[in-house]
Design a protein around this motif. Sequence first.
Motif, PDB file in Angstrom:
ATOM      1  N   ASP A 131       0.843  -1.189   0.000  1.00  0.00           N
ATOM      2  CA  ASP A 131       0.000   0.000   0.000  1.00  0.00           C
ATOM      3  C   ASP A 131       0.881   1.242   0.000  1.00  0.00           C
ATOM      4  OD1 ASP A 131       1.023  -0.370   2.480  1.00  0.00           O
ATOM      5  OD2 ASP A 131      -0.755   0.341   3.549  1.00  0.00           O
ATOM      6  N   LYS A 132       0.228   2.380  -0.159  1.00  0.00           N
ATOM      7  CA  LYS A 132       0.972   3.637  -0.155  1.00  0.00           C
ATOM      8  C   LYS A 132       1.368   3.973   1.271  1.00  0.00           C
ATOM      9  CE  LYS A 132      -1.680   5.455  -3.992  1.00  0.00           C
ATOM     10  NZ  LYS A 132      -2.777   4.496  -4.048  1.00  0.00           N
ATOM     11  N   THR A 133       2.633   4.288   1.465  1.00  0.00           N
ATOM     12  CA  THR A 133       3.098   4.670   2.794  1.00  0.00           C
ATOM     13  C   THR A 133       3.883   5.956   2.685  1.00  0.00           C
ATOM     14  OG1 THR A 133       5.084   3.352   2.514  1.00  0.00           O
ATOM     15  CG2 THR A 133       3.234   2.296   3.634  1.00  0.00           C
ATOM     16  N   ALA A 134       4.023   6.639   3.789  1.00  0.00           N
ATOM     17  CA  ALA A 134       4.747   7.901   3.805  1.00  0.00           C
ATOM     18  C   ALA A 134       6.247   7.641   3.641  1.00  0.00           C
ATOM     19  CB  ALA A 134       4.479   8.635   5.110  1.00  0.00           C
ATOM     20  N   GLN A 139       4.913   7.644  -5.666  1.00  0.00           N
ATOM     21  CA  GLN A 139       4.231   6.362  -5.802  1.00  0.00           C
ATOM     22  C   GLN A 139       3.317   6.412  -7.026  1.00  0.00           C
ATOM     23  OE1 GLN A 139       4.461   3.545  -3.886  1.00  0.00           O
ATOM     24  NE2 GLN A 139       6.148   4.523  -2.817  1.00  0.00           N
ATOM     25  N   LEU A 140       3.190   5.294  -7.670  1.00  0.00           N
ATOM     26  CA  LEU A 140       2.310   5.199  -8.807  1.00  0.00           C
ATOM     27  C   LEU A 140       0.860   5.210  -8.308  1.00  0.00           C
ATOM     28  CD1 LEU A 140       2.094   4.687 -11.858  1.00  0.00           C
ATOM     29  CD2 LEU A 140       1.982   2.262 -11.322  1.00  0.00           C
TER      30      LEU A 140
END
Length: 174
Positions: A131-134, A139-140
């Motif tokens: 997943d997207k993380t900081a 990120q795509l």
Amino acid sequence: MSIPSKAERALLSHDELKAVAATHHPAIYDLDRSELRDLQKQLRSERGKARTLARQKRREVRGKSDARGKSFPGTAEQPLKRKQVFANALKRVNREIERLETVEARTAHVEAAHRALAKLRAAKFASPPSDKTASQGMQLRESTKRRQTLPRSKVGSVLKANNVAQAIRDARPN
């Protein structure tokens, strides 16, 4: 032309023979690169001395120059053969240095190929982030636009409309 070891012993002094003997088959493989470089320098200087002496002797025989010094040492009877002994020894040392460099280059290439293959295999089996993380950089993101599909029946009419519009523009006076 190769010179037998027995002839080398007859032509060279004890110290010179020690240096030349180190260039023969089993002994040369015991030397490392720095020892080979030192031996190469020594053989080059000995070959140069023998070459100079041979040239001088040739000039004396032709009558082009006078004899140098009072007399030459006893090893000067056959200066060309002595030069040849040193030249052959130098060739052996040069070939061994070249062989060592080739082996080192080959091992370096093989190691680099193994590293590249390991990187390739690691990249193939790497799992994408879940997943997207900081703090992970850019990120795509999935596109939120819907893909518009045109019915097949309309494709021709749209193309025809574009052609008509272009023809009207082309027909206008400048």
